[in-house]
Design an enzyme around this catalytic site. Structure first.
Site, PDB file in Angstrom:
ATOM      1  N   ASP A  31      27.990   9.294  30.219  1.00  0.00           N
ATOM      2  CA  ASP A  31      28.538  10.613  29.979  1.00  0.00           C
ATOM      3  C   ASP A  31      29.594  10.478  28.883  1.00  0.00           C
ATOM      4  OD1 ASP A  31      30.094  12.989  30.072  1.00  0.00           O
ATOM      5  OD2 ASP A  31      29.355  13.354  32.096  1.00  0.00           O
ATOM      6  N   ASP A  40      24.617  21.032  24.559  1.00  0.00           N
ATOM      7  CA  ASP A  40      24.609  22.081  25.581  1.00  0.00           C
ATOM      8  C   ASP A  40      25.737  23.073  25.284  1.00  0.00           C
ATOM      9  OD1 ASP A  40      22.535  20.755  26.764  1.00  0.00           O
ATOM     10  OD2 ASP A  40      23.792  19.675  28.195  1.00  0.00           O
ATOM     11  N   GLU A  78      15.373  20.962  17.579  1.00  0.00           N
ATOM     12  CA  GLU A  78      15.320  21.639  16.275  1.00  0.00           C
ATOM     13  C   GLU A  78      13.890  22.059  15.945  1.00  0.00           C
ATOM     14  OE1 GLU A  78      17.313  19.322  13.333  1.00  0.00           O
ATOM     15  OE2 GLU A  78      16.444  20.402  11.655  1.00  0.00           O
TER      16      GLU A  78
HETATM   17  C1  LIG Z   1      19.944  20.427  24.501  1.00  0.00           C
HETATM   18  S1  LIG Z   1      19.684  18.727  24.554  1.00  0.00           S
HETATM   19  C2  LIG Z   1      19.473  18.259  22.851  1.00  0.00           C
HETATM   20  C3  LIG Z   1      18.840  16.905  22.690  1.00  0.00           C
HETATM   21  C4  LIG Z   1      18.671  16.404  21.246  1.00  0.00           C
HETATM   22  N1  LIG Z   1      19.968  16.169  20.613  1.00  0.00           N
HETATM   23  C5  LIG Z   1      17.858  17.369  20.426  1.00  0.00           C
HETATM   24  O1  LIG Z   1      18.440  18.039  19.571  1.00  0.00           O
HETATM   25  O2  LIG Z   1      16.641  17.423  20.618  1.00  0.00           O
HETATM   26  C6  LIG Z   1      21.330  18.123  24.897  1.00  0.00           C
HETATM   27  C7  LIG Z   1      21.322  16.696  25.381  1.00  0.00           C
HETATM   28  O3  LIG Z   1      22.653  16.233  25.483  1.00  0.00           O
HETATM   29  C8  LIG Z   1      22.811  15.516  26.692  1.00  0.00           C
HETATM   30  N2  LIG Z   1      24.223  15.610  27.056  1.00  0.00           N
HETATM   31  C9  LIG Z   1      24.883  16.756  27.335  1.00  0.00           C
HETATM   32  N3  LIG Z   1      26.159  16.495  27.629  1.00  0.00           N
HETATM   33  C10 LIG Z   1      26.310  15.152  27.529  1.00  0.00           C
HETATM   34  C11 LIG Z   1      27.393  14.277  27.740  1.00  0.00           C
HETATM   35  N4  LIG Z   1      28.582  14.746  28.141  1.00  0.00           N
HETATM   36  N5  LIG Z   1      27.204  12.961  27.555  1.00  0.00           N
HETATM   37  C12 LIG Z   1      25.989  12.496  27.165  1.00  0.00           C
HETATM   38  N6  LIG Z   1      24.910  13.274  26.967  1.00  0.00           N
HETATM   39  C13 LIG Z   1      25.066  14.586  27.140  1.00  0.00           C
HETATM   40  C14 LIG Z   1      21.885  16.192  27.660  1.00  0.00           C
HETATM   41  O4  LIG Z   1      21.516  15.382  28.744  1.00  0.00           O
HETATM   42  C15 LIG Z   1      20.714  16.534  26.759  1.00  0.00           C
HETATM   43  O5  LIG Z   1      19.745  15.509  26.724  1.00  0.00           O
END
Ligand SMILES: C[S@@+](CC[C@H](N)C(=O)[O-])C[C@H]1O[C@@H](n2cnc3c(N)ncnc32)[C@H](O)[C@@H]1O
Length: 209
Positions: A95, A116, A192
């Site tokens: 995280d 997110d 994207e």
């Molecule tokens: C909406 S997805 C986008 C994934 C990728 N970057 C893309 O554009 O296809 C957001 C990703 O960020 C990860 N994520 C969100 N908050 C996070 C955090 N605090 N630490 C690590 N990963 C995180 C989620 O598990 C998810 O896989």
């Protein structure tokens, strides 16, 4: 992105040579992981990894680290990497809240791709471009602080512009429709591609201080 439980994901991830299993061991000495002093770029929330994998292939003189918190997501990148040999790429499962316990003044660039949005006001601290995260990033950047963000989410984009500029970041580049403005050298992420295929605009901001 939280996928359903993927059977055997944990074992598969932990047996991957790309995974840094105990990332805090290398705090302040990530050059040891790569055996060189090349700049280190990280992507926080790398999802299934297309962006970071393709960047690592395209720019062998930069070291790339993809960070992702869910086994069920990172396992997709691990599976894709099974047939690849990319020396300048590693993955960390964690995280990003813990990011200061893993890096110390050694990162040159942070990518935030389709993070997110956490739309509820009471969750604003969870946004990866919030003041709380920018403070954490201060401690991991080597010298210049450089963030590049892409998103489909207009509200997160507007929030982030304010957050960066309030924190004294200067804007190098901004786009309200990346695919109309400049896609030269652009490497798409999975999200994207999905949004682009739906005809939605992709927002991008590149900031530095
Ligand atoms: C909406 S997805 C986008 C994934 C990728 N970057 C893309 O554009 O296809 C957001 C990703 O960020 C990860 N994520 C969100 N908050 C996070 C955090 N605090 N630490 C690590 N990963 C995180 C989620 O598990 C998810 O896989």
């Amino acid at each position: 992105m939280r996928l359903k439980n993927v059977k055997g994901a944990k074992e598969k991830i932990e047996s991957s040579t790309y995974l840094i299993e105990a990332p805090n061991v290398y705090k302040g000495k990530y050059y040891e992981v790569f055996n060189n002093n090349n700049p280190i770029y990280i992507e926080i929330g790398m999802g299934k990894g297309n962006f970071i994998i393709e960047n690592a292939k395209k720019y062998p003189d930069i070291n790339f680290i993809g960070i992702e918190k869910y086994d069920s997501v990172i396992v997709r990148a691990v599976e894709r990497l099974e047939t690849e040999k990319i020396d300048n790429l590693r993955l960390i499962r964690m995280d990003a809240n813990e990011i200061e316990s893993v890096f110390d003044k050694e990162i040159s660039l942070i990518y935030l791709n389709f993070s997110d949005p956490w739309p509820k006001d009471r969750h604003y601290k969870r946004r990866l471009s919030s003041f709380e995260f920018l403070k954490k990033y201060d401690n991991i950047f080597k010298s210049k602080k450089h963030i590049i963000m892409k998103t489909d989410n207009r509200k997160l984009f507007e929030y982030s512009i304010i957050s960066y500029t309030n924190y004294d970041y200067k804007i190098n580049e901004i786009s309200l429709n990346l695919y109309e403005d400049n896609t030269e050298n652009n490497i798409p992420t999975e999200y994207e591609t999905k949004f682009r295929n739906k005809g939605l605009p992709i927002y991008k901001i590149d900031v530095e201080k």
